[in-house]
Write an enzyme that holds these catalytic residues in place. Structure first.
Site, PDB file in Angstrom:
ATOM      1  N   HIS A   1       0.644  -1.257   0.064  1.00 42.58           N
ATOM      2  CA  HIS A   1       0.095  -0.147  -0.065  1.00 42.58           C
ATOM      3  C   HIS A   1       1.037   1.207   0.003  1.00 42.58           C
ATOM      4  O   HIS A   1       1.617   1.433   0.760  1.00 42.58           O
ATOM      5  CB  HIS A   1      -0.857   0.019   1.289  1.00 42.58           C
ATOM      6  CG  HIS A   1      -2.139   1.071   1.156  1.00 42.58           C
ATOM      7  ND1 HIS A   1      -1.867   2.169   0.792  1.00 42.58           N
ATOM      8  CD2 HIS A   1      -3.446   0.835   1.229  1.00 42.58           C
ATOM      9  CE1 HIS A   1      -3.008   2.756   0.857  1.00 42.58           C
ATOM     10  NE2 HIS A   1      -3.810   2.238   1.240  1.00 42.58           N
ATOM     11  N   ALA A   2       0.881   2.120  -1.124  1.00 41.95           N
ATOM     12  CA  ALA A   2       1.742   3.083  -1.114  1.00 41.95           C
ATOM     13  C   ALA A   2       1.201   4.545  -0.513  1.00 41.95           C
ATOM     14  O   ALA A   2       1.885   5.372  -0.899  1.00 41.95           O
ATOM     15  CB  ALA A   2       1.953   3.275  -2.773  1.00 41.95           C
ATOM     16  N   ASP A   3       0.222   4.548  -0.038  1.00 38.95           N
ATOM     17  CA  ASP A   3      -0.358   5.735   0.585  1.00 38.95           C
ATOM     18  C   ASP A   3      -1.188   5.449   1.765  1.00 38.95           C
ATOM     19  O   ASP A   3      -2.387   5.867   1.749  1.00 38.95           O
ATOM     20  CB  ASP A   3      -1.196   6.236  -0.468  1.00 38.95           C
ATOM     21  CG  ASP A   3      -1.753   8.079  -0.153  1.00 38.95           C
ATOM     22  OD1 ASP A   3      -0.917   8.464   0.533  1.00 38.95           O
ATOM     23  OD2 ASP A   3      -2.300   8.292  -0.972  1.00 38.95           O
ATOM     24  N   ILE A   4      -0.632   4.899   2.957  1.00 37.60           N
ATOM     25  CA  ILE A   4      -1.343   4.742   3.932  1.00 37.60           C
ATOM     26  C   ILE A   4      -1.371   6.230   4.877  1.00 37.60           C
ATOM     27  O   ILE A   4      -0.346   6.853   5.032  1.00 37.60           O
ATOM     28  CB  ILE A   4      -0.573   3.812   5.040  1.00 37.60           C
ATOM     29  CG1 ILE A   4      -0.592   2.472   4.411  1.00 37.60           C
ATOM     30  CG2 ILE A   4      -1.096   3.559   6.237  1.00 37.60           C
ATOM     31  CD1 ILE A   4      -0.074   1.105   4.841  1.00 37.60           C
TER      32      ILE A   4
ATOM     33  N   ASN B   1      -7.119   7.543   4.161  1.00 36.67           N
ATOM     34  CA  ASN B   1      -7.319   6.287   3.371  1.00 36.67           C
ATOM     35  C   ASN B   1      -7.770   5.047   4.309  1.00 36.67           C
ATOM     36  O   ASN B   1      -7.848   3.827   3.904  1.00 36.67           O
ATOM     37  CB  ASN B   1      -6.136   5.704   2.469  1.00 36.67           C
ATOM     38  CG  ASN B   1      -5.882   6.976   1.604  1.00 36.67           C
ATOM     39  OD1 ASN B   1      -6.870   7.578   1.064  1.00 36.67           O
ATOM     40  ND2 ASN B   1      -4.690   7.205   0.874  1.00 36.67           N
TER      41      ASN B   1
END
Length: 90
Positions: free
Chosen positions: A73-76, A80
Site C-alpha cells: 500500500h503506497a499511501d497509508i 485512506n
C-alpha cells in the site's frame, strides 16, 4: 466471510500500471472520525482508547493480508483508513 471486520474488496483493475481496488462503500475515514468524535468544546481530545485499539488491530490484520499476498500500500494515511457506519471496523 461475514465475520471479518476488514473492508470488503468488490473488484480490482489495472490503470497506468497500478492495481486499483474497488471496495465496499464506507461512511467516513479516520481523519473525519477524529474531527467528528475526537473534539470537545473545540479542543482536540482524541478518540476513545478502546476504539483506537480496535482500529489498530483491524489495520494490522489488513497489513498482514497485504504482506502475505505480496502487496504494497503506497499511501497509508488517516484519509485512506475507512470506517463503516457503526464505526466498528476499518
Amino acid at each position: 466471510n461475514n465475520k471479518s471486520r476488514c473492508i470488503k474488496m468488490m473488484d480490482h483493475f489495472k490503470y497506468r500500471n497500478h492495481v486499483c481496488i474497488v471496495e465496499e462503500l464506507m461512511s467516513l475515514n479516520v481523519r473525519q472520525a477524529l474531527k467528528k468524535f475526537g473534539t470537545s468544546g473545540g479542543k482536540t481530545v482524541g478518540l476513545n482508547l478502546d476504539a483506537v485499539r480496535l482500529y489498530a488491530r483491524d489495520m494490522f490484520v489488513g497489513l498482514r493480508f497485504f504482506q502475505k499476498n505480496g502487496l504494497i500500500h503506497a499511501d497509508i494515511k488517516p484519509d485512506n483508513m475507512l470506517l463503516n457506519e457503526r464505526k466498528t471496523g476499518v
